[in-house]
Design an enzyme around this catalytic site. Sequence first.
Site, PDB file in Angstrom:
ATOM      1  N   CYS A 201       9.889  69.652-112.623  1.00  0.00           N
ATOM      2  CA  CYS A 201       9.405  68.315-112.223  1.00  0.00           C
ATOM      3  C   CYS A 201       7.882  68.185-112.324  1.00  0.00           C
ATOM      4  CB  CYS A 201       9.867  67.985-110.816  1.00  0.00           C
ATOM      5  SG  CYS A 201      11.648  68.115-110.611  1.00  0.00           S
TER       6      CYS A 201
ATOM      7  N   HIS B  33       5.456  62.608-108.134  1.00  0.00           N
ATOM      8  CA  HIS B  33       6.803  62.840-108.660  1.00  0.00           C
ATOM      9  C   HIS B  33       7.795  62.087-107.781  1.00  0.00           C
ATOM     10  CE1 HIS B  33      10.442  64.591-109.929  1.00  0.00           C
ATOM     11  NE2 HIS B  33      10.560  65.425-108.904  1.00  0.00           N
TER      12      HIS B  33
ATOM     13  N   ASN C 177      15.684  60.887-109.045  1.00  0.00           N
ATOM     14  CA  ASN C 177      14.726  61.913-109.484  1.00  0.00           C
ATOM     15  C   ASN C 177      15.019  62.248-110.948  1.00  0.00           C
ATOM     16  OD1 ASN C 177      13.300  64.265-109.986  1.00  0.00           O
ATOM     17  ND2 ASN C 177      13.864  65.267-108.059  1.00  0.00           N
TER      18      ASN C 177
END
Length: 325
Positions: free
Chosen positions: A119, A252, A282
């Site tokens: 990520c 993020h 996500n």
Amino acid sequence: MRRFSRITGTGSYLPPRRVSNQDLAVELATRGVETSDDWIVERTGIRARHFAAPDVSSSDLGVEAARRALESAGVAAAEIDLIIVATSTPDMVFPSAACILQNKLGVAGCAAFDVQAVCSGFVYALTIADSMIKTGAANKALVIGAEVFSRILDFTDRTTCVLFGDGAGAVVLEGSETPGILASDLHADGKHVGILCVPGTVSGGKVLGDPLLKMDGQAVFKLAVGVLEDAARATLEKAGRTASDIDWLIPHQANIRIMQGTAKKLKLPFDKLVVTVDEHGNTSAASIPLALDTAVRSGKIRRGDTLMLEGVGGGFTWGAVLLDF
Ligand code: ACO
């Protein structure tokens, strides 16, 4: 004269299939897995995610985002001399998604490679491209985050499968006499491998180990808020700026509570947070460029704004990039 890099165009792409929490709950119930819209919204802020069709790869999503970024920059694909794709879900073991994407763009010859920092991949890739532009190794780069995380989800594990989605975001980064990117700060600590991983691998023609995502959510949560604050502060210090200079914080997009916790530690009001986790879930390395492009196209982010991009993820990896847009 000192050389800098700046973002001249942004683009993003989501696969068309939008799966709301209710849709997912119905689908999971057929496997005997219980969840609810209320639980997911309250713990994560996620309301929906997009899932790619089975024959759609990261490079397919990435090339659409790249085309849109090129168009917004007014740059032709043939002018690009560097392509970096941040992904943990590449099309194949090798070659890289970047090489496959380059061919789909209809160009050849420029450097193309993937960055694997889960990520944090996009802030890693952006920092590499910035460094290459500053040294003169490249002049016009495409930096892309592209993921099909739906492929590595265990749809019998409700603690993870409700969190992730598929998508891609991209920027064109060009050499410039003025910044642009002001500073960045990257880190990793491999002792945390076990709290977020896909432990499987390919060997002798077989998958060895479990090829689906495993996560200790609470351990990730605690670590994420702390390192995101540290990375933001270190980056601001390198750039000689303070948190009050930040117009938009683009962390993020993993969980609204992690994002709000980070803003709080930096004493930033929540209305300076760019939030797309509600509609995207996500999307790992794609989440930051997807959020950036969404905010640019909605008119929220304007030229001249100061942006703090922050990534955190498996590895453990984390980092931040401060830039004048
Ligand atoms: N639906 C309904 N109930 C659920 C679900 C679900 N999808 N998932 C877990 N539960 C239940 C659990 O079984 C548990 O039930 P129990 O009390 O009867 O045992 C209860 O909810 C609480 O579970 P916890 O795991 O303690 O829930 P928590 O409040 O920690 O929230 C979460 C879990 C959302 C994963 C949280 O830990 C978190 O956000 N962690 C951060 C992880 C993250 O965002 N990772 C993204 C990848 S990492 C990255 O990108 C940086």
